[in-house]
Scaffold this active site. Structure first.
Site, short mmCIF file in Angstrom:
data_model
loop_
_atom_site.label_atom_id
_atom_site.label_comp_id
_atom_site.label_asym_id
_atom_site.label_seq_id
_atom_site.Cartn_x
_atom_site.Cartn_y
_atom_site.Cartn_z
N ALA A 33 -1.30 -8.84 -0.34
CA ALA A 33 -1.92 -9.96 0.37
C ALA A 33 -3.41 -9.70 0.60
CB ALA A 33 -1.23 -10.15 1.71
N GLY A 72 2.91 -6.79 -1.04
CA GLY A 72 3.59 -7.96 -1.59
C GLY A 72 3.65 -7.90 -3.11
N GLU A 125 6.61 -5.90 -3.89
CA GLU A 125 7.81 -6.67 -3.53
C GLU A 125 8.13 -7.71 -4.61
OE1 GLU A 125 6.28 -7.52 0.47
OE2 GLU A 125 8.17 -6.73 1.21
N GLU A 135 1.93 -1.49 3.81
CA GLU A 135 1.84 -2.38 4.96
C GLU A 135 1.76 -1.64 6.29
OE1 GLU A 135 3.69 -2.85 2.31
OE2 GLU A 135 3.97 -4.97 1.85
C1 LIG Z 1 7.96 -13.47 5.86
C2 LIG Z 1 6.55 -13.26 5.41
C3 LIG Z 1 6.50 -12.34 4.26
C4 LIG Z 1 5.08 -11.97 3.94
C5 LIG Z 1 5.06 -10.90 2.95
C6 LIG Z 1 3.78 -10.80 2.21
C7 LIG Z 1 2.99 -9.79 2.83
C8 LIG Z 1 2.46 -8.90 2.13
C9 LIG Z 1 1.76 -7.86 2.85
C10 LIG Z 1 0.76 -7.19 2.01
O1 LIG Z 1 0.73 -7.26 0.81
S1 LIG Z 1 -0.38 -6.34 2.92
C11 LIG Z 1 -1.52 -5.75 1.72
C12 LIG Z 1 -0.99 -4.59 1.01
N1 LIG Z 1 -2.01 -4.07 0.15
C13 LIG Z 1 -2.88 -3.14 0.54
O2 LIG Z 1 -2.84 -2.64 1.64
C14 LIG Z 1 -3.88 -2.73 -0.48
C15 LIG Z 1 -5.15 -2.33 0.20
N2 LIG Z 1 -6.17 -1.99 -0.78
C16 LIG Z 1 -6.23 -0.81 -1.37
O3 LIG Z 1 -5.42 0.06 -1.21
C17 LIG Z 1 -7.39 -0.59 -2.28
O4 LIG Z 1 -8.40 -1.47 -1.91
C18 LIG Z 1 -7.05 -0.77 -3.75
C19 LIG Z 1 -6.39 -2.11 -4.03
C20 LIG Z 1 -6.13 0.37 -4.20
C21 LIG Z 1 -8.37 -0.66 -4.56
O5 LIG Z 1 -9.05 0.50 -4.19
P1 LIG Z 1 -10.57 0.70 -4.66
O6 LIG Z 1 -10.99 2.03 -4.14
O7 LIG Z 1 -10.67 0.47 -6.10
O8 LIG Z 1 -11.42 -0.45 -3.98
P2 LIG Z 1 -11.72 -0.71 -2.44
O9 LIG Z 1 -13.11 -0.29 -2.16
O10 LIG Z 1 -10.65 -0.14 -1.58
O11 LIG Z 1 -11.60 -2.28 -2.36
C22 LIG Z 1 -12.50 -3.12 -3.07
C23 LIG Z 1 -12.77 -4.36 -2.25
O12 LIG Z 1 -11.55 -5.07 -2.09
C24 LIG Z 1 -11.28 -5.27 -0.71
N3 LIG Z 1 -9.83 -5.24 -0.52
C25 LIG Z 1 -8.97 -4.33 -1.00
N4 LIG Z 1 -7.72 -4.63 -0.67
C26 LIG Z 1 -7.79 -5.79 0.03
C27 LIG Z 1 -6.81 -6.62 0.62
N5 LIG Z 1 -5.50 -6.34 0.56
N6 LIG Z 1 -7.21 -7.72 1.27
C28 LIG Z 1 -8.52 -8.03 1.33
N7 LIG Z 1 -9.52 -7.28 0.78
C29 LIG Z 1 -9.13 -6.18 0.14
C30 LIG Z 1 -11.98 -4.10 -0.02
O13 LIG Z 1 -12.21 -4.41 1.32
C31 LIG Z 1 -13.22 -3.98 -0.83
O14 LIG Z 1 -14.10 -5.00 -0.47
P3 LIG Z 1 -15.35 -4.69 0.46
O15 LIG Z 1 -16.08 -5.95 0.51
O16 LIG Z 1 -16.06 -3.54 -0.19
O17 LIG Z 1 -14.76 -4.30 1.78
#
Ligand SMILES: CCCCCC/C=C/CC(=O)SCCNC(=O)CCNC(=O)[C@H](O)C(C)(C)COP(=O)(O)OP(=O)(O)OC[C@H]1O[C@@H](n2cnc3c(N)ncnc32)[C@H](O)[C@@H]1OP(=O)(O)O
Length: 733
Positions: free
Chosen positions: A76, A115, A118, A138
């Site tokens: 997400a 997600g 999932e 998460e």
């Molecule tokens: C009943 C309801 C059901 C709902 C179920 C659905 C719910 C789902 C929950 C989820 O999916 S929660 C999210 C889970 N995912 C994560 O936690 C991933 C987090 N991100 C990472 O681990 C890393 O960013 C990466 C994807 C492995 C990439 O790493 P990398 O070192 O290559 O880059 P970064 O510098 O970390 O990130 C780049 C850029 O992207 C932004 N960002 C990364 N992930 C997210 C995100 N999930 N949401 C929004 N933004 C994200 C990060 O902040 C960087 O941007 P910035 O501007 O430099 O801050």
């Protein structure tokens, strides 16, 4: 809008096989971004529509789901969590995929996180590229996997492995995912091609054994004992964080309830976490950790306009505990290191210690040994040809100045000269050199090869290039680097002073070290302030206070409790005079079974000592409640944080929060001190500080800082708007 440059924002393509014989695929759906955003709704809509078509059209025999630009899905978009959800809901979508009568294969490239994983778990097969990483992170955002992750993963890989992955949020490599049984095949080739081939190979085969939601959940024979043990361990390591504990409850539901009921339970538990303050704090912290790399200084030097210079060879001067850790960090990251210690005997000892650290680390990480990257020398002259020097000698200004003078004469022109000082004036060191613009602080935290934090300290004459180089160097050695201004103690140690001061005052007023520590540990610190002091050594602060002229008796011969018109507690000095330096001497604020012992035990001597001290100074002990302990320690620290922002020493609250979480054990699920102040309410923090300052007018640390007053008067804007209010002072940088 397609945000394909961001790794988390995988853009979905759905490939449907039109004709298996001639292997032609038609791309029938593309939509951008992640689950929660409008684009995300479009992604889900795209998948739902295409799945319907795929199932309807008889010529389609199988489906492959993949991401775009080599990324499956990072889950997400966290920034969109607050927004109203639109489009088809995720859970019915994954049920529809799992129930499909034609095989659906996930082609996992890049990442499948949250997600994203999932979704992959709802597919009948998963093919991963060897470089892919998978996980359910998460929990690190204060949530649990809410789209079936807590119900499917234990069914697929068993309860113990699922619990470990879900409660830690750890990412696994494709190889480990294969070993655990999360994926069916790993390929070094194009994963989408491999998935398409795989999909063709399973066309027409029964899918009965491929729908994870229909699997029975393996039930450990000693279920209650297993969960009791896990819960105990998770509660202990969570230190008050609720998400890991809730994750265990959700997995418990997978074992004890039928799938549909387990899903309901997962949703209920997810909802309680989703709206919690801890989830907000952890999501704030996620972005704060990334925001600090976009550093700026009051003069306008910035991360995006300042170019770092390449560093290949570095010298570390002084091989005490810090110098050894720094050498290890640099060597592991592939830098060529010259490690200097002027005494032969110490050099030999350090060499052995560093080799041992490198060996242990190589074994733990399964990485090659980095011995060859370090050369040892007794002479500063060995640093003549390095690109950057990190001085890590004893915290003595005269000694450091002498070293900086020598380095300035010895090193080739352009060498950056950095100091690992934890508090001393960087500009005073710079003034000893011919090129003060090349001098910055690189303040590591002990143990330097383990702790993730690096404070990069710019003085008024440090060049933007020097700051950028130190920041980049920090990143290369795996640290989270935070650029901070030059003042006594920089950010972290400067804020620690009023916090420690309050802890001492509370003892004078009637508290015990055990009581203060317990309150702070219940808040979430791994150790209370007195246990930390015993660990780091009471003599360290004593030396500094003596050098500052604070350790003096008053006219009656008693240790002075007022210094320069301010309240001062000599308690720490008095302990040191008794030879109680903490763990190293087996006695400090606590007692230990032997010098170097680790387990703190309450010490009756200390309690008698406090009573006698109070009697000697005419202090009457009173009962102090938990709230006062917490507020006085934390709000004094937070108040100093506001002063630091006001002085332009930190560019924003995120810098302070990252420093406190990574360097000082501030509980991550509370976001950091400045975020905590925002959560409590700035007006409330102000009110309590005013009250405590009225009661203790001789404690300047309790006088609310004018920035805090300004923010409160301005209606307590949320933390992301504070920067607009902070006035940037002018600097010569
Ligand atoms: C009943 C309801 C059901 C709902 C179920 C659905 C719910 C789902 C929950 C989820 O999916 S929660 C999210 C889970 N995912 C994560 O936690 C991933 C987090 N991100 C990472 O681990 C890393 O960013 C990466 C994807 C492995 C990439 O790493 P990398 O070192 O290559 O880059 P970064 O510098 O970390 O990130 C780049 C850029 O992207 C932004 N960002 C990364 N992930 C997210 C995100 N999930 N949401 C929004 N933004 C994200 C990060 O902040 C960087 O941007 P910035 O501007 O430099 O801050």
């Amino acid at each position: 809008m397609c945000r394909a440059s961001l790794p988390f924002s995988a853009t979905w393509k759905l490939y449907l096989e039109r004709n298996s014989r001639c292997n032609v695929f038609r791309r029938i759906g593309t939509a951008g971004s992640t689950w929660w955003s409008p684009q995300c709704a479009a992604v889900r809509q795209g998948i739902v529509d295409m799945m319907h078509r795929a199932l309807r059209e008889p010529e389609v025999k199988s489906v492959v789901i993949c991401g775009q630009d080599g990324k499956f899905c990072g889950g997400a978009d966290i920034r969109e969590f607050g927004a109203k959800m639109s489009g088809p809901p995720l859970v019915p979508m994954i049920h529809m995929i799992e129930a499909a009568a034609k095989p659906v294969v996930a082609a996992i490239e890049g990442v499948a996180l949250g997600g994203g994983l999932e979704l992959a778990l709802s597919c009948h097969y998963r093919i991963a590229h060897s470089k892919a990483r998978l996980g359910l992170p998460e929990v690190t955002l204060g949530l649990l996997p809410g789209a079936g992750g807590t119900q499917r993963l234990p069914r697929l890989i068993g309860v113990p492995a699922a619990l470990e992955l879900i409660t830690t949020g750890r990412h696994v490599t494709a190889a480990e995912a294969l070993q655990l049984g999360i994926v069916d095949e790993v390929t070094d080739q194009n994963a989408v091609d491999a998935a398409v081939k795989f999909a063709q190979s399973v066309e027409g085969k029964s899918l009965d054994a491929r729908r994870i939601g229909t699997f029975p959940c393996p039930r450990p024979p000693d279920l209650d004992a297993v969960f009791e043990k896990v819960m105990k361990e998770v509660r202990r390591s969570a230190r008050g964080a609720i998400a890991p504990v809730t994750c265990v409850q959700a997995v418990h539901a997978a074992v004890t309830l039928p799938y549909a009921k387990g899903m309901e339970r997962e949703r209920e538990l997810f909802s309680t976490l989703f709206t919690s303050g801890q989830a907000r704090a952890l999501q704030y912290y996620f972005f704060a950790q990334r925001a600090v790399s976009r550093w700026s200084t009051p003069s306008g030097a910035r991360w995006d306009t300042s170019k770092p210079r390449p560093v290949r060879k570095a010298a570390v001067i002084g091989l005490g505990t810090m110098g050894r850790g720094i050498s290890v960090s640099l060597a592991q990251a592939g830098f060529s290191v010259v490690a200097v210690e002027t005494q032969e005997k110490q050099l030999l000892e350090a060499k052995q210690a560093v080799s041992g650290m490198l060996e242990r680390d190589a074994k733990r990480r399964g990485a090659p040994l980095a011995h060859g990257n370090i050369k040892y020398s007794c002479s500063l002259k060995a640093a003549a040809d390095v690109d950057l020097v990190i001085e890590a000698v004893f915290e003595d200004m005269a000694l450091k100045k002498a070293i900086f003078r020598q380095l300035s004469a010895i090193c080739k022109p352009g060498t950056f000269l950095c100091s690992n000082t934890s508090a001393l004036d960087i500009d005073e060191l710079a003034s000893q050199t011919q090129s003060p613009e090349l001098v910055v602080g690189m303040h590591f935290f002990a143990p330097a090869h383990v702790m993730k934090l690096l404070e990069v300290v710019y003085g008024p004459r440090s060049s933007p290039e020097a700051v950028a180089t130190a920041m980049q160097m920090g990143k290369k050695i795996g640290k989270v680097s935070v650029a901070v201004g030059n003042c006594r103690g920089f950010v972290g140690n400067r804020m620690l002073k009023p916090y420690l001061e309050q802890a001492f005052f509370l003892l004078e007023e009637g508290a015990t070290p055990e009581q203060v520590d317990q309150v702070l540990e219940e808040f979430g610190f791994p150790m209370g302030v007195f246990k930390v002091s015993d660990l780091s050594g009471l003599d360290v602060g004593w030396k500094v206070r003596k050098a500052d002229g604070l350790v003096v008796p008053d006219s009656t011969g008693k240790s002075a409790r007022i210094q320069g018109g301010r309240r001062y507690s000599p308690l720490g000095d008095l302990l040191c005079e008794q030879g109680r330096f903490g763990q190293k001497t087996g006695r400090g604020w606590y007692q230990y079974d032997k010098p170097g012992g680790r387990v703190a035990k309450s010490d009756p001597w200390l309690h008698r000592f406090l009573e006698e001290y109070r009697a000697r100074h005419g202090l009457v002990a009173r009962r102090i409640d938990q709230q006062e302990v917490l507020e006085r320690c934390l709000y004094a620290l937070i108040n100093e944080g506001f002063q630091i922002l006001q002085d332009g020493i930190a560019a924003g609250p995120e810098d302070i929060d990252v420093i406190y979480v990574l360097g000082y054990g501030w509980p991550r699920h509370r976001g950091g001190p400045m975020f905590f102040a925002d959560m409590v309410g700035l007006d409330k923090v102000l009110d309590r500080l005013e009250r405590y300052h009225q009661l203790h007018p001789d404690v300047p640390g309790l006088k609310p800082c004018s920035l805090l007053r300004k923010l409160a008067a301005g209606g307590c804007p949320p933390i992301h708007r504070w920067r607009e209010v902070i006035q940037k002072p002018h600097s010569q940088l």
